[in-house]
Enzyme design. Structure first.
Site, PDB file in Angstrom:
ATOM      1  N   SER A  98     -11.516   1.122  -6.614  1.00 35.32           N
ATOM      2  CA  SER A  98     -11.091   0.413  -5.403  1.00 35.32           C
ATOM      3  C   SER A  98     -12.295  -0.087  -4.612  1.00 35.32           C
ATOM      4  N   LEU A 138      -6.205  -8.264   5.257  1.00 34.22           N
ATOM      5  CA  LEU A 138      -5.070  -9.191   5.159  1.00 34.22           C
ATOM      6  C   LEU A 138      -3.805  -8.527   5.713  1.00 34.22           C
ATOM      7  N   THR A 139      -3.492  -7.322   5.231  1.00 33.04           N
ATOM      8  CA  THR A 139      -2.247  -6.637   5.597  1.00 33.04           C
ATOM      9  C   THR A 139      -2.243  -6.239   7.074  1.00 33.04           C
ATOM     10  N   PRO A 141       0.269  -4.220  10.311  1.00 35.95           N
ATOM     11  CA  PRO A 141       1.291  -3.178  10.407  1.00 35.95           C
ATOM     12  C   PRO A 141       2.693  -3.701  10.072  1.00 35.95           C
ATOM     13  N   ASN A 142       3.018  -4.924  10.498  1.00 31.18           N
ATOM     14  CA  ASN A 142       4.367  -5.456  10.257  1.00 31.18           C
ATOM     15  C   ASN A 142       4.414  -6.593   9.240  1.00 31.18           C
ATOM     16  N   THR A 171      -8.845  -0.740   2.734  1.00 30.01           N
ATOM     17  CA  THR A 171      -9.836   0.030   1.968  1.00 30.01           C
ATOM     18  C   THR A 171     -11.234  -0.233   2.534  1.00 30.01           C
ATOM     19  N   ARG A 251      -6.617  -8.421  -8.576  1.00 28.92           N
ATOM     20  CA  ARG A 251      -5.481  -7.969  -9.396  1.00 28.92           C
ATOM     21  C   ARG A 251      -5.865  -7.947 -10.873  1.00 28.92           C
ATOM     22  N   GLU A 371      -2.298  -4.695  -3.475  1.00 28.33           N
ATOM     23  CA  GLU A 371      -2.547  -5.960  -4.203  1.00 28.33           C
ATOM     24  C   GLU A 371      -1.239  -6.589  -4.677  1.00 28.33           C
ATOM     25  N   HIS A 374       4.928  -3.718  -7.078  1.00 28.50           N
ATOM     26  CA  HIS A 374       5.521  -3.909  -8.411  1.00 28.50           C
ATOM     27  C   HIS A 374       6.622  -4.978  -8.363  1.00 28.50           C
TER      28      HIS A 374
HETATM   29  P1  TGC Z   1       3.271 -19.374  -1.309  1.00 30.39           P
HETATM   30  O1  TGC Z   1       3.872 -20.530  -0.591  1.00 30.39           O
HETATM   31  O2  TGC Z   1       3.835 -18.970  -2.624  1.00 30.39           O
HETATM   32  O3  TGC Z   1       1.703 -19.634  -1.516  1.00 30.39           O
HETATM   33  C1  TGC Z   1       0.877 -20.136  -0.483  1.00 30.39           C
HETATM   34  C2  TGC Z   1      -0.243 -20.937  -1.134  1.00 30.39           C
HETATM   35  O4  TGC Z   1      -1.046 -20.061  -1.926  1.00 30.39           O
HETATM   36  C3  TGC Z   1      -1.044 -20.482  -3.313  1.00 30.39           C
HETATM   37  N1  TGC Z   1      -1.063 -19.248  -4.120  1.00 30.39           N
HETATM   38  C4  TGC Z   1      -2.166 -18.796  -4.725  1.00 30.39           C
HETATM   39  N2  TGC Z   1      -3.404 -19.315  -4.830  1.00 30.39           N
HETATM   40  C5  TGC Z   1      -4.319 -18.617  -5.518  1.00 30.39           C
HETATM   41  N3  TGC Z   1      -4.056 -17.413  -6.083  1.00 30.39           N
HETATM   42  C6  TGC Z   1      -2.825 -16.848  -5.997  1.00 30.39           C
HETATM   43  N4  TGC Z   1      -2.593 -15.642  -6.529  1.00 30.39           N
HETATM   44  C7  TGC Z   1      -1.811 -17.550  -5.290  1.00 30.39           C
HETATM   45  N5  TGC Z   1      -0.514 -17.307  -5.007  1.00 30.39           N
HETATM   46  C8  TGC Z   1      -0.066 -18.362  -4.282  1.00 30.39           C
HETATM   47  C9  TGC Z   1       0.215 -21.293  -3.459  1.00 30.39           C
HETATM   48  O5  TGC Z   1       0.110 -22.201  -4.537  1.00 30.39           O
HETATM   49  C10 TGC Z   1       0.267 -22.003  -2.120  1.00 30.39           C
HETATM   50  O6  TGC Z   1      -0.704 -23.039  -2.142  1.00 30.39           O
HETATM   51  P2  TGC Z   1      -0.487 -24.403  -1.290  1.00 30.39           P
HETATM   52  O7  TGC Z   1      -1.608 -25.298  -1.692  1.00 30.39           O
HETATM   53  O8  TGC Z   1       0.870 -24.924  -1.676  1.00 30.39           O
HETATM   54  O9  TGC Z   1      -0.546 -24.001   0.162  1.00 30.39           O
HETATM   55  O10 TGC Z   1       3.238 -18.158  -0.281  1.00 30.39           O
HETATM   56  P3  TGC Z   1       4.379 -17.194   0.243  1.00 30.39           P
HETATM   57  O11 TGC Z   1       4.163 -17.000   1.710  1.00 30.39           O
HETATM   58  O12 TGC Z   1       5.730 -17.677  -0.209  1.00 30.39           O
HETATM   59  O13 TGC Z   1       4.027 -15.788  -0.434  1.00 30.39           O
HETATM   60  C11 TGC Z   1       4.090 -15.619  -1.768  1.00 30.39           C
HETATM   61  C12 TGC Z   1       3.753 -14.139  -2.176  1.00 30.39           C
HETATM   62  C13 TGC Z   1       4.855 -13.198  -1.730  1.00 30.39           C
HETATM   63  C14 TGC Z   1       3.695 -14.140  -3.678  1.00 30.39           C
HETATM   64  C15 TGC Z   1       2.408 -13.706  -1.570  1.00 30.39           C
HETATM   65  O14 TGC Z   1       2.411 -13.700  -0.214  1.00 30.39           O
HETATM   66  C16 TGC Z   1       1.947 -12.368  -2.084  1.00 30.39           C
HETATM   67  O15 TGC Z   1       1.291 -12.310  -3.103  1.00 30.39           O
HETATM   68  N6  TGC Z   1       2.259 -11.235  -1.354  1.00 30.39           N
HETATM   69  C17 TGC Z   1       1.713  -9.930  -1.672  1.00 30.39           C
HETATM   70  C18 TGC Z   1       0.651  -9.569  -0.641  1.00 30.39           C
HETATM   71  C19 TGC Z   1      -0.504  -8.807  -1.245  1.00 30.39           C
HETATM   72  O16 TGC Z   1      -0.715  -8.797  -2.440  1.00 30.39           O
HETATM   73  N7  TGC Z   1      -1.306  -8.223  -0.388  1.00 30.39           N
HETATM   74  C20 TGC Z   1      -2.485  -7.541  -0.831  1.00 30.39           C
HETATM   75  C21 TGC Z   1      -3.400  -7.207   0.334  1.00 30.39           C
HETATM   76  S1  TGC Z   1      -5.045  -6.802  -0.156  1.00 30.39           S
HETATM   77  C22 TGC Z   1      -4.952  -5.313  -0.919  1.00 30.39           C
HETATM   78  O17 TGC Z   1      -3.923  -4.766  -1.141  1.00 30.39           O
HETATM   79  C23 TGC Z   1      -6.237  -4.727  -1.323  1.00 30.39           C
HETATM   80  S2  TGC Z   1      -6.182  -3.165  -2.045  1.00 30.39           S
HETATM   81  C24 TGC Z   1      -7.745  -3.144  -2.639  1.00 30.39           C
HETATM   82  C25 TGC Z   1      -8.180  -1.923  -3.325  1.00 30.39           C
HETATM   83  O18 TGC Z   1      -8.367  -0.884  -2.663  1.00 30.39           O
HETATM   84  O19 TGC Z   1      -8.418  -2.006  -4.564  1.00 30.39           O
HETATM   85  P1  FAD Z   2       6.331  -3.928   2.544  1.00 35.78           P
HETATM   86  O1  FAD Z   2       5.897  -5.334   2.388  1.00 35.78           O
HETATM   87  O2  FAD Z   2       6.945  -3.519   3.839  1.00 35.78           O
HETATM   88  O3  FAD Z   2       7.322  -3.590   1.354  1.00 35.78           O
HETATM   89  C1  FAD Z   2       8.153  -2.417   1.358  1.00 35.78           C
HETATM   90  C2  FAD Z   2       9.084  -2.502   0.142  1.00 35.78           C
HETATM   91  O4  FAD Z   2       9.895  -3.684   0.243  1.00 35.78           O
HETATM   92  C3  FAD Z   2       8.311  -2.620  -1.186  1.00 35.78           C
HETATM   93  O5  FAD Z   2       8.976  -1.883  -2.170  1.00 35.78           O
HETATM   94  C4  FAD Z   2       8.401  -4.112  -1.516  1.00 35.78           C
HETATM   95  O6  FAD Z   2       8.342  -4.370  -2.906  1.00 35.78           O
HETATM   96  C5  FAD Z   2       9.773  -4.456  -0.950  1.00 35.78           C
HETATM   97  N1  FAD Z   2       9.878  -5.883  -0.636  1.00 35.78           N
HETATM   98  C6  FAD Z   2       9.186  -6.590   0.291  1.00 35.78           C
HETATM   99  N2  FAD Z   2       9.536  -7.885   0.249  1.00 35.78           N
HETATM  100  C7  FAD Z   2      10.451  -8.011  -0.737  1.00 35.78           C
HETATM  101  C8  FAD Z   2      11.186  -9.096  -1.295  1.00 35.78           C
HETATM  102  N3  FAD Z   2      11.005 -10.360  -0.866  1.00 35.78           N
HETATM  103  N4  FAD Z   2      12.065  -8.843  -2.288  1.00 35.78           N
HETATM  104  C9  FAD Z   2      12.228  -7.589  -2.769  1.00 35.78           C
HETATM  105  N5  FAD Z   2      11.554  -6.511  -2.302  1.00 35.78           N
HETATM  106  C10 FAD Z   2      10.681  -6.727  -1.302  1.00 35.78           C
HETATM  107  N6  FAD Z   2      -4.301  -4.443   2.337  1.00 35.78           N
HETATM  108  C11 FAD Z   2      -5.378  -5.233   2.669  1.00 35.78           C
HETATM  109  O7  FAD Z   2      -5.234  -6.303   3.237  1.00 35.78           O
HETATM  110  N7  FAD Z   2      -6.654  -4.808   2.369  1.00 35.78           N
HETATM  111  C12 FAD Z   2      -6.910  -3.636   1.764  1.00 35.78           C
HETATM  112  O8  FAD Z   2      -8.070  -3.296   1.499  1.00 35.78           O
HETATM  113  C13 FAD Z   2      -5.806  -2.788   1.432  1.00 35.78           C
HETATM  114  N8  FAD Z   2      -6.033  -1.554   0.888  1.00 35.78           N
HETATM  115  C14 FAD Z   2      -4.978  -0.707   0.689  1.00 35.78           C
HETATM  116  C15 FAD Z   2      -5.237   0.623   0.303  1.00 35.78           C
HETATM  117  C16 FAD Z   2      -4.182   1.518   0.138  1.00 35.78           C
HETATM  118  C17 FAD Z   2      -4.470   2.933  -0.230  1.00 35.78           C
HETATM  119  C18 FAD Z   2      -2.846   1.054   0.313  1.00 35.78           C
HETATM  120  C19 FAD Z   2      -1.694   2.007   0.090  1.00 35.78           C
HETATM  121  C20 FAD Z   2      -2.587  -0.227   0.709  1.00 35.78           C
HETATM  122  C21 FAD Z   2      -3.649  -1.131   0.937  1.00 35.78           C
HETATM  123  N9  FAD Z   2      -3.432  -2.426   1.417  1.00 35.78           N
HETATM  124  C22 FAD Z   2      -4.493  -3.244   1.731  1.00 35.78           C
HETATM  125  C23 FAD Z   2      -2.080  -2.854   1.791  1.00 35.78           C
HETATM  126  C24 FAD Z   2      -1.211  -3.291   0.615  1.00 35.78           C
HETATM  127  O9  FAD Z   2      -1.604  -4.509   0.100  1.00 35.78           O
HETATM  128  C25 FAD Z   2       0.236  -3.345   1.126  1.00 35.78           C
HETATM  129  O10 FAD Z   2       0.644  -2.003   1.323  1.00 35.78           O
HETATM  130  C26 FAD Z   2       1.167  -4.036   0.153  1.00 35.78           C
HETATM  131  O11 FAD Z   2       0.880  -5.423   0.086  1.00 35.78           O
HETATM  132  C27 FAD Z   2       2.655  -3.848   0.552  1.00 35.78           C
HETATM  133  O12 FAD Z   2       2.865  -4.056   1.901  1.00 35.78           O
HETATM  134  P2  FAD Z   2       3.662  -2.958   2.788  1.00 35.78           P
HETATM  135  O13 FAD Z   2       3.064  -1.642   2.522  1.00 35.78           O
HETATM  136  O14 FAD Z   2       3.671  -3.453   4.177  1.00 35.78           O
HETATM  137  O15 FAD Z   2       5.110  -2.931   2.191  1.00 35.78           O
END
Ligand code: TGC
Ligand code: FAD
Length: 392
Positions: A98, A138-139, A141-142, A171, A251, A371, A374
């Site tokens: 991570s 990026l993430t 609270p809400n 992280t 990812r 990231e 699932h």
């Molecule tokens: P949507 O309209 O689909 O997309 C907005 C714009 O973004 C483009 N796009 C991407 N571009 C590059 N890479 C990707 N993976 C992309 N996915 C989408 C898309 O083409 C569009 O471009 P444009 O030019 O049309 O503006 O956006 P949406 O609001 O409908 O959301 C789609 C969704 C749900 C798939 C997206 O929001 C999403 O992936 N949500 C999950 C959030 C997430 O993964 N958060 C992670 C936070 S960071 C983290 O967890 C770090 S942990 C690190 C560690 O400790 O290892």
């Molecule tokens: P929510 O979005 O509230 O989701 C809750 C449940 O609802 C999930 O099961 C989800 O799949 C489901 N759900 C949501 N929307 C839908 C839908 N449209 N259809 C069906 N099901 C849905 N974020 C950062 O920005 N930077 C970091 O460095 C980072 N590090 C992290 C480290 C740890 C240890 C953890 C646990 C998380 C970290 N995160 C980070 C946050 C992480 O990316 C988010 O927890 C993740 O994106 C999910 O958001 P949430 O926890 O708010 O869950």
């Protein structure tokens, strides 16, 4: 179990798909993990501590920004090398992977890709060496799965920006020197800002009491009228695709990383099953144990091939975000299931810190959520194959 007994599974001779350089890099990281991570990682997890002394060493072995060009302090390696590094680090612990994922893909990558030349020269070499630690906000609270609805905002105040809002579950937040923060400008457009520790109004409280990723430092980023210098804006990107493109890189690394955790669990369970005798024979001789082990090696092998092929596509710049989602989703679930089955093979002692399985299992509960969860990755695949978005 002695570290040196670890034998990485390679049922389909996937090694033959790797170059000598790939194997050299993997070997060096594996040796470092054996020497520096394995001996201390259980205690660090038990104590809920991030082993900070490993950061500089991670820099030395090239774990930060391996694919960033050498002129900025990176190693200029290919995507498969990056994947193999993540695999070996996560064999040690998901917390270590991570740390390296965030530093490489979520901090160095956006600065390299979207930053100014001045920003690249100022931050990248120090991030590569571990002199600076980075976080990615990026993430909120809400707003987790739906980051496009974020509330963090900044206004243009002439010589600086004024930033307000908060990020959660970040992280490295409590230990980071700089954070790449995504927030909306006055027009509602998402932009990236580099926020430095010490800026007035910026705090990073730690998130405690985790039962997962206990050796990772997790926290909040809180901004109360933080004055961010204009030169800290990443000029090269506007909109949600900025942070999402960073996630694509991270990812991909996770898709490889979790194979390391799965291989460690499988190898531990295989060795244990040959040695543990019940009903006068090794438990490896029972069909139900063999079923578990056979299914594990099948799934690990499939995951290895998926990750390798994705690496080839990324080297050719042809991997789509949806292909990355498929691989992250498949491989994390695979690793979690391998961890659960391995734990069962060890019986009671499977829950002990004397073996790595329970630790991997608990870590993977975070990895399957961060990231992109699932289910979110399933919906990305669904959107890609049907052309219909389930998010709108
Ligand atoms: P949507 O309209 O689909 O997309 C907005 C714009 O973004 C483009 N796009 C991407 N571009 C590059 N890479 C990707 N993976 C992309 N996915 C989408 C898309 O083409 C569009 O471009 P444009 O030019 O049309 O503006 O956006 P949406 O609001 O409908 O959301 C789609 C969704 C749900 C798939 C997206 O929001 C999403 O992936 N949500 C999950 C959030 C997430 O993964 N958060 C992670 C936070 S960071 C983290 O967890 C770090 S942990 C690190 C560690 O400790 O290892
Ligand atoms: P929510 O979005 O509230 O989701 C809750 C449940 O609802 C999930 O099961 C989800 O799949 C489901 N759900 C949501 N929307 C839908 C839908 N449209 N259809 C069906 N099901 C849905 N974020 C950062 O920005 N930077 C970091 O460095 C980072 N590090 C992290 C480290 C740890 C240890 C953890 C646990 C998380 C970290 N995160 C980070 C946050 C992480 O990316 C988010 O927890 C993740 O994106 C999910 O958001 P949430 O926890 O708010 O869950």
């Amino acid at each position: 179990m002695a570290t040196t007994r670890y034998k990485s599974p390679d049922y389909y001779l996937v090694d033959e798909l790797l170059t000598d350089e790939h194997k050299l890099i993997r070997g060096a990281v594996r040796d470092w993990v054996n020497r520096a991570v394995i001996p201390i990682i259980d205690e660090a997890n038990q104590k809920h501590e991030f082993p900070r002394n490993l950061v500089k060493e991670l820099g030395e072995i090239g774990a930060f920004g391996s694919y960033i060009p050498v002129e900025y302090g990176g190693a200029g390696m290919d995507q498969i090398s990056y994947g193999l590094i993540m695999q070996e680090l996560e064999r040690g612990d998901s917390s270590i992977r991570s740390m390296a994922s965030v530093q490489s893909s979520l901090v160095m990558y956006p600065i390299y890709k979207y930053g100014t030349e001045e920003q690249r020269r100022r931050y990248l070499p120090k991030l590569a060496s571990g002199e600076l630690i980075g976080a990615f906000g990026l993430t909120e609270p809400n707003h987790g799965s739906d980051p496009g609805s974020m509330l963090s905002r900044f206004t243009d105040e002439g010589d600086h920006y004024l930033l307000n809002g908060s990020k959660m579950w970040i992280t490295n937040a409590p230990i980071a020197d700089i954070s790449v923060v995504w927030a909306k400008d006055e027009t509602g457009c998402i932009r990236g800002l580099i926020v430095e520790r010490g800026m007035k109004g910026f705090t990073t409280p730690e998130t405690l009491k985790k039962w997962s990723l206990r050796s990772s430092s997790t926290g909040e980023l809180v901004f109360a009228d933080v004055k961010v210098p204009r030169e800290n804006l990443l000029p090269g990107i506007k909109g949600l695709k900025g942070p999402l493109s960073c996630l694509s890189s991270a990812r991909y690394g996770i898709a490889w990383g979790v194979i390391g955790a799965a291989m460690d669990c499988y190898d531990t369970a295989l060795q244990y099953s040959r040695e543990r005798v019940q009903f006068n024979k090794p438990i490896a001789a029972f069909q139900l144990t063999q079923k578990k082990l056979a299914e594990m090696i099948t799934e690990i092998t499939k995951a290895q091939l998926l990750a390798w092929r994705l690496g080839v596509l990324r080297n050719e710049d042809r991997a789509t975000p949806a292909q990355i989602s498929l691989c992250k989703r498949n491989n994390v679930k695979m690793a979690l299931e391998v961890a659960r089955e391995s734990r069962q093979i060890l019986g009671a002692i499977g829950i002990s810190g004397d073996f790595p399985i329970m630790r991997h299992m608990m870590n993977l509960e975070s990895v399957i959520t961060y990231e992109g969860t699932h289910d979110i990755h399933l919906l990305i695949t669904g959107m890609d194959i049907t052309g219909e978005s389930a998010f709108e």
